[in-house]
Design a protein around this motif. Structure first.
Motif, short mmCIF file in Angstrom:
data_model
loop_
_atom_site.label_atom_id
_atom_site.label_comp_id
_atom_site.label_asym_id
_atom_site.label_seq_id
_atom_site.Cartn_x
_atom_site.Cartn_y
_atom_site.Cartn_z
N UNK A 1 0.79 -1.23 0.00
CA UNK A 1 0.00 0.00 0.00
C UNK A 1 0.81 1.27 0.00
N UNK A 2 2.14 1.14 0.03
CA UNK A 2 2.98 2.34 0.12
C UNK A 2 4.00 2.41 -1.01
N UNK A 3 5.05 1.63 -0.94
CA UNK A 3 6.06 1.64 -2.01
C UNK A 3 6.94 0.41 -1.87
N UNK A 4 7.75 0.18 -2.90
CA UNK A 4 8.76 -0.88 -2.86
C UNK A 4 10.09 -0.31 -3.29
N UNK A 5 11.16 -1.02 -2.89
CA UNK A 5 12.52 -0.63 -3.27
C UNK A 5 13.28 -1.90 -3.61
N UNK A 6 13.90 -1.90 -4.78
CA UNK A 6 14.77 -3.02 -5.18
C UNK A 6 15.97 -2.44 -5.92
N UNK A 7 17.14 -3.00 -5.64
CA UNK A 7 18.36 -2.68 -6.38
C UNK A 7 18.93 -3.99 -6.87
N UNK A 8 19.14 -4.09 -8.19
CA UNK A 8 19.57 -5.36 -8.78
C UNK A 8 20.73 -5.16 -9.75
N UNK A 9 21.76 -5.97 -9.56
CA UNK A 9 22.87 -6.06 -10.50
C UNK A 9 23.10 -7.52 -10.85
#
Length: 370
Positions: free
Chosen positions: A340-348
């Motif tokens: 319901x708010x946000x997501x964060x992903x960092x991918x290499x």
């Protein structure tokens, strides 16, 4: 298009060894990445049977419908294997049975072979037992050669250039669909065969790791997850995720959670040394998230292998005790997803090497406002 058949002859020889070690007498593989890896080319045959037949003793044969034969003309496969054809009205499963050494009973079929083909093949060889050939082929594909690593590096550099242009398209007032269409065009312009996936997860949609672009209109202040990739011109995949804020000063909570994910991603990469287990890479990244109090919101594994498929062995996940070996390539992509708010992903994408983990994605991982 590759013309040197030596790598393919070697791959076929090594496949025989792995098939034999797993108790089968022949591998039968239908078109797809396994066949592409073994022959340097693959042609889909739709409902008609095409298959590569590789007995542990004897010569391999590629059986294809006559109407598909020209699709193999001029490829390395013509020198690597014998190519046989069949016509509509013939029974291709009986033809496969005729290609098998006398008394063959244990057949390893490709993991992605349609069930109809597998069951018809079993019926065509009375008393036969089917097993999956996936482990045998994966044992070859899981460690990339120097040439394959450079293909992955080229794909990674191309997708980095797209991520570096995200600010051109990610703006308030535009829908996720509109943004995704522009990104897909840029991916193709950077030498990809196609944009295999373009995830644009804005605001609460970012809390769904595999969100598909929607008609939601991006707002100022939104946190947006951009996960993009596809097969580059050489057939090897890119896959890179960055998370952005749209306009304004970074929200303090977003900045704090972003810092956790950034540190977790670095911990996962740092842990990806030769001899470390796949599950230890997952544990290293997950520990940072758990210690920060967000463990319940890290709802995915830490990574997946990549090559001729975007998801293949090895997987960075709890319970996978496989040790990392030189040439293994995989993603490191921890994330925090707040419903319901946000997501964060960092991918290499990372390659395990004698010199340590090598990232093939190098666009900034710092918090970026566009």
């Amino acid at each position: 298009m590759p013309t040197d058949t030596l790598p393919y002859a070697d791959r076929l020889d090594r496949l025989r060894t792995h098939v034999k070690e797993r108790g089968a007498e022949v591998a039968v593989l239908t078109p797809g990445p396994d066949v592409e890896y073994l022959l340097g080319h693959s042609v889909a045959s739709h409902e008609r049977l095409s298959c590569l037949v590789v007995p542990i003793a004897g010569s391999p044969t590629l059986l294809v419908p006559q109407l598909e034969r020209l699709g193999w003309a001029g490829t390395a496969a013509e020198d690597a294997v014998r190519i046989a054809t069949w016509l509509d009205g013939q029974d291709p499963y009986a033809l496969v049975a005729d290609l098998l050494p006398a008394g063959t009973a244990r057949i390893a079929v490709g993991d992605h072979m349609p069930a109809g083909h597998a069951l018809h093949l079993r019926d065509a060889v009375p008393g036969s037992e089917l097993s999956l050939a996936g482990e045998a082929v994966a044992a070859l594909r899981v460690r990339k050669s120097a040439a394959e690593i450079e293909e992955l590096a080229a794909a990674g550099a191309a997708i980095d250039r797209v991520q570096e242009r995200i600010g051109e398209w990610l703006r308030p007032g535009r829908t996720e669909h509109e943004i995704a269409a522009d990104i897909a065009a840029a991916i193709r312009a950077e030498g990809h065969q196609r944009a295999d996936f373009v995830i644009v997860g804005s605001g609460p949609n970012g809390a769904s790791p595999h969100h598909e672009a929607s008609d939601r209109v991006v707002q100022a202040g939104d946190v947006v997850v951009i996960d993009i990739g596809g097969p580059h011109r050489g057939g090897y995949f890119s896959d890179c995720t960055r998370t952005y804020q749209v306009v304004g000063e970074p929200d303090p909570e977003f900045a704090a959670v972003y810092d956790v994910v950034q540190r977790a991603q670095q911990a996962g990469v740092d842990a990806a040394v030769l001899g470390a287990t796949c599950e230890s890479v997952d544990a290293a990244a997950r520990r940072v998230v758990v210690d920060a109090g967000y463990g319940e919101f890290f709802i995915t594994r830490t990574g997946h292998g990549i090559g001729l498929e975007v998801h293949e062995e090895p997987y960075m996940v709890a319970g996978n005790s496989r040790p990392l070996a030189a040439g293994m390539a995989f993603s490191v992509e921890p994330g925090i997803y707040l419903p319901g708010r946000f997501g964060i992903r960092i991918e290499d994408i990372v390659v395990a090497t004698e010199a340590g983990p090598r990232r093939v994605n190098n666009c900034t991982r710092d918090l970026t406002v566009v």
